[in-house]
Design a protein around this motif. Structure first.
Motif, PDB file in Angstrom:
ATOM      1  N   TYR A  46      -0.592  -1.804  -4.709  1.00  0.00           N
ATOM      2  CA  TYR A  46       0.209  -2.149  -5.881  1.00  0.00           C
ATOM      3  C   TYR A  46       0.707  -3.595  -5.779  1.00  0.00           C
ATOM      4  O   TYR A  46       1.053  -4.076  -4.705  1.00  0.00           O
ATOM      5  N   LYS A  91      -3.129   3.669  -2.206  1.00  0.00           N
ATOM      6  CA  LYS A  91      -3.385   2.727  -3.293  1.00  0.00           C
ATOM      7  C   LYS A  91      -2.644   1.419  -3.033  1.00  0.00           C
ATOM      8  O   LYS A  91      -1.637   1.386  -2.333  1.00  0.00           O
ATOM      9  N   GLU A 116      -1.501  -1.418 -10.369  1.00  0.00           N
ATOM     10  CA  GLU A 116      -2.392  -1.106  -9.265  1.00  0.00           C
ATOM     11  C   GLU A 116      -3.383  -2.259  -9.060  1.00  0.00           C
ATOM     12  O   GLU A 116      -3.807  -2.909 -10.016  1.00  0.00           O
ATOM     13  N   GLN A 132      -8.958  -2.479  -4.737  1.00  0.00           N
ATOM     14  CA  GLN A 132      -9.059  -2.619  -3.290  1.00  0.00           C
ATOM     15  C   GLN A 132     -10.293  -3.399  -2.842  1.00  0.00           C
ATOM     16  O   GLN A 132     -10.520  -3.558  -1.633  1.00  0.00           O
ATOM     17  N   GLU A 161       0.852  -1.179   0.000  1.00  0.00           N
ATOM     18  CA  GLU A 161       0.000   0.000   0.000  1.00  0.00           C
ATOM     19  C   GLU A 161       0.890   1.232   0.000  1.00  0.00           C
ATOM     20  O   GLU A 161       1.823   1.343   0.793  1.00  0.00           O
TER      21      GLU A 161
END
Length: 282
Positions: free
Chosen positions: A23, A21, A56, A59, A17
């Motif tokens: 990754y 975001k 990315e 979530q 994180e």
């Protein structure tokens, strides 16, 4: 850094994180496991991570435990003064040490399953310490040099199995799903003082645990040094440091988890997790 592992059960990938975001890190790291920590993986990851070159991650994806197959989960019992009092037990003169089977580990938001024949499944919010390099016979002054980071742990416990069935505590601590871990492994540089962190837990929205690690009987440095006198602490090992007051068996009368309950918990700087409780289905 905040390390995550994401994906379906058994198919998790390493991630990170960063600035809110998620990754994917699988182009840089195979896994967050003993080999990763032993080889200085945290420093390598810090030096090579570039959000512009990383994919990315959505979530809404499931999170797994942030450490893959740690060699040991070592737990410290009765390590908060107020918890020792509510348990009706004397304050320990040395750390109370027990183990928790690694097969109990699940993701931070996975369900807790009440085991077959359980009558007294309970909750425990705890600060977990992840070891970064092998430690043997170290001093308290050296202890923090051996820490990789910290994570949130719900040390789910079956009190009848643990206390009333004889033998060691481990069988009341090791049922499947009894170690929700995460959401993150937060590296030690992001936590100023692990011995002064707020931690809390709610059941069905009611706050039942609301403590601070400043109530430790034995602080993080002492626990790491103490354990290293008796065993090798290996990279990736998890040390769970005890729970504050407010566990179910401390209520009068005691209160235990049942199918349909929702447990939420968190620690300052380490995020929060949520587990729905379900009954054993065979």
């Amino acid at each position: 850094m905040k390390l995550i592992r994401y994906g379906n059960v058994g198919e998790e990938k390493p991630g990170l994180e960063f600035e809110g975001k998620w990754y994917d890190m699988s182009h840089l790291v195979r896994e967050y496991d003993e080999d990763f920590f032993a080889a200085g993986g945290l420093d390598k990851l810090k030096g090579e991570f570039d959000p512009k070159l990383a994919k990315e991650v959505d979530q809404n994806t499931r999170l797994g435990a942030p450490v893959h197959r740690p060699g040991k989960i070592i737990c410290i019992g009765l390590n908060y003064r107020k918890h020792a009092e509510e348990s009706g037990m004397d304050v320990p003169k040395e750390p109370v040490v027990f183990f928790k089977a690694t097969s109990s580990i699940v993701g931070p938001n996975d369900a807790i399953e009440i085991p077959k024949n359980s009558k007294k499944t309970d909750w425990e919010v705890e600060l977990a310490v992840v070891i970064g390099k092998r430690a043997n016979y170290i001093s308290e002054e050296e202890a923090m040099d051996y820490v990789a980071g910290y994570c949130l742990h719900n040390d789910v416990s079956e009190r009848e199995f643990q206390i009333e069935r004889g033998g060691q505590w481990v069988k009341g601590k090791s049922c499947d799903t009894f170690a929700p871990l995460g959401p993150y492994l937060v590296t030690k540089d992001e936590i100023k003082d692990p011995n002064n962190l707020n931690l809390w837990l709610t059941v069905n929205g009611k706050k039942v645990q609301d403590g601070n690690t400043n109530d430790f009987i034995f602080n993080v440095q002492h626990v790491i040094s103490y354990l290293s006198q008796f065993m090798s602490l290996m990279p990736g090992d998890v040390i769970s440091t005890g729970t504050p007051e407010g566990v179910g068996f401390g209520f009068k009368p005691p209160v235990y988890l049942k199918g349909g309950d929702v447990v939420e918990l968190g620690i300052e700087g380490l995020g929060s997790s949520r587990q729905e409780v379900k009954n054993y289905e065979g």
